[in-house]
Design a protein around this motif. Sequence first.
Motif: not given
Ligand SMILES: NC(=O)c1ccc[n+]([C@@H]2O[C@H](COP(=O)([O-])OP(=O)(O)OC[C@H]3O[C@@H](n4cnc5c(N)ncnc54)[C@H](OP(=O)(O)O)[C@@H]3O)[C@@H](O)[C@H]2O)c1
Length: 437
Positions: A76-81, A215-217, A235-238, A302-304
């Motif tokens: 179901r992925l679409k570009l977010h931007l 964004n994935s979760g 959600v372990r963090n802010s 670097g946190k999105t």
């Molecule tokens: N449609 C779209 O454009 C789209 C969709 C999906 C992803 N993306 C992009 O893809 C990239 C990756 O995104 P992502 O969501 O896969 O990864 P991410 O942004 O790095 O998020 C990882 C998540 O996992 C958590 N996490 C990591 N280790 C953990 C643990 N041991 N216990 C609990 N939580 C843990 C992190 O929490 P902490 O913050 O506490 O470390 C964070 O919430 C990003 O640039 C994102 O924007 C884009």
Amino acid sequence: MMPNTCLNNIPSVLQTFDHDDFFARRCIWVHGPVIVGAGPSGLAVGAGLKKQGVPFIILERANCIASLWQNHTYDRLKLHLPKQFCQLPNFPFPEDFPEYPTKRQFITYLESYAKHFDISPHFNETVQSAKYDETFGLWRVKTIRENSSNSNLIGDDQVEYICRWLVVATGENAEKVVPEFEGFEQFGGHVIHVCDYKSGKRYGGKRVLVVGCGNSGMEVSLDLCNHEAEPSMVVRNSVHVLPREVMGKSTFELAVLLMKWLPLWLVDKILLILAWLILGNVEKYGLRRPSIGPLQLKNSAGKTPVLDIGALQKIRSGEVKVVPGVKRFFPGRVELVNGDDIEIDSVILATGYRSNVPSWLKENDFFSQDGIPKNPFPNGWKGKAGLYAVGFTRRGLSGASLDAISVAHDISMSWKEETKQRKKSIAASHRRCISHF
Ligand SMILES: NC(=O)c1ccc[n+]([C@@H]2O[C@H](COP(=O)([O-])OP(=O)(O)OC[C@H]3O[C@@H](n4cnc5c(N)ncnc54)[C@H](OP(=O)(O)O)[C@@H]3O)[C@@H](O)[C@H]2O)c1
Ligand SMILES: Cc1cc2nc3c(=O)[nH]c(=O)nc-3n(C[C@H](O)[C@H](O)[C@H](O)COP(=O)(O)OP(=O)(O)OC[C@H]3O[C@@H](n4cnc5c(N)ncnc54)[C@H](O)[C@@H]3O)c2cc1C
């Protein structure tokens, strides 16, 4: 026997092969840059070089271009931007593409891009190491090729490429991050990383722990709800959650516009007020906001930020449960850090990705230990001795495009200069040999 090649008399790709030794590493001189990775970044550099008439090769470990998008993203992925921030240089998206193209449309676009610029990467070829040879002023790039159909060899085939310029385009998301949890091996249920998740179809009626709220979760939790599963999202963090759009305009676009006139901290304040007006107080659902604003956090750590596309509504309604960090797993259940114990059938690790550069690039001046260039944007694309990086700006496709333009331009200038000199030196019949490679 090692190949005997001369720098000043080398055809575009000179290949020598020792037929006596079945498993010898072939040595190939590349009369231009070697680009590692055939994702959007590698393709964009290739396109820029093609325009300048500079020969190059692209090495790709997968069997297709944009393997992250083709093989490791959900349906179901679409570009977010909006699309104007995601197109690669010199080739716009088709006019009939929607504002937020689907993953399939984006892949089709990348395939047309490669075709348009006549780019043919070497597939199934993984770079194992790349090292600069000080003596000869050349990069030595060692690869392993898996069961290549055009190879005479049975099984793996090892090659060494020799080149003046090396472009690292392996991406910020080259490897999945898989955390270690106490008792995880005893859990016994189905576990995957989100890079292998396609849709919630197989999860109907299942209790699923989604670890991570990027964004994935968030989007996977939403998808699970849509397939009648019961997700609990860790959600372990802010985390910053922003609306994808403000009054029909992309939040990202709005931020880009505001940043032209206002300082970052003020743009952050405006974004947070808008987020509060549109999404309400998300803290009461367990989504605590970080103490610094979304753009400042993106720049510093670097946190999105998460762009909400519907998960928040499911959190409000209780269909997605927000739970705190994991303490440990037991067979069929998980204990959380607040002491709660919940029964679960499956786990989806949406725990992010990392660069794999430190595992193969033998260099520690330009890249940091986490595989990202040490110099921040916009100065992280050029290293020393013909080393370049594309797609490590933490600014998605728009950052990759900017890098690619700079890198292709810089290499073209240097390639043209060196080619001119080489012609002169050939005329003088001066030859330097690299026979001991
Ligand atoms: N449609 C779209 O454009 C789209 C969709 C999906 C992803 N993306 C992009 O893809 C990239 C990756 O995104 P992502 O969501 O896969 O990864 P991410 O942004 O790095 O998020 C990882 C998540 O996992 C958590 N996490 C990591 N280790 C953990 C643990 N041991 N216990 C609990 N939580 C843990 C992190 O929490 P902490 O913050 O506490 O470390 C964070 O919430 C990003 O640039 C994102 O924007 C884009
Ligand atoms: C789920 C998801 C959604 C995303 N959505 C967006 C979005 O909407 N907008 C946006 O701007 N960004 C988005 N991103 C970020 C995304 O990473 C970039 O958009 C884009 O894919 C980066 O391109 P890249 O070429 O730099 O890296 P990649 O696309 O990761 O390509 C790198 C390539 O290098 C290859 N490779 C790696 N190591 C080696 C090796 N040792 N040898 C040979 N080849 C190797 C890989 O197989 C891969 O094909 C998303 C990321 C994910 C995970």
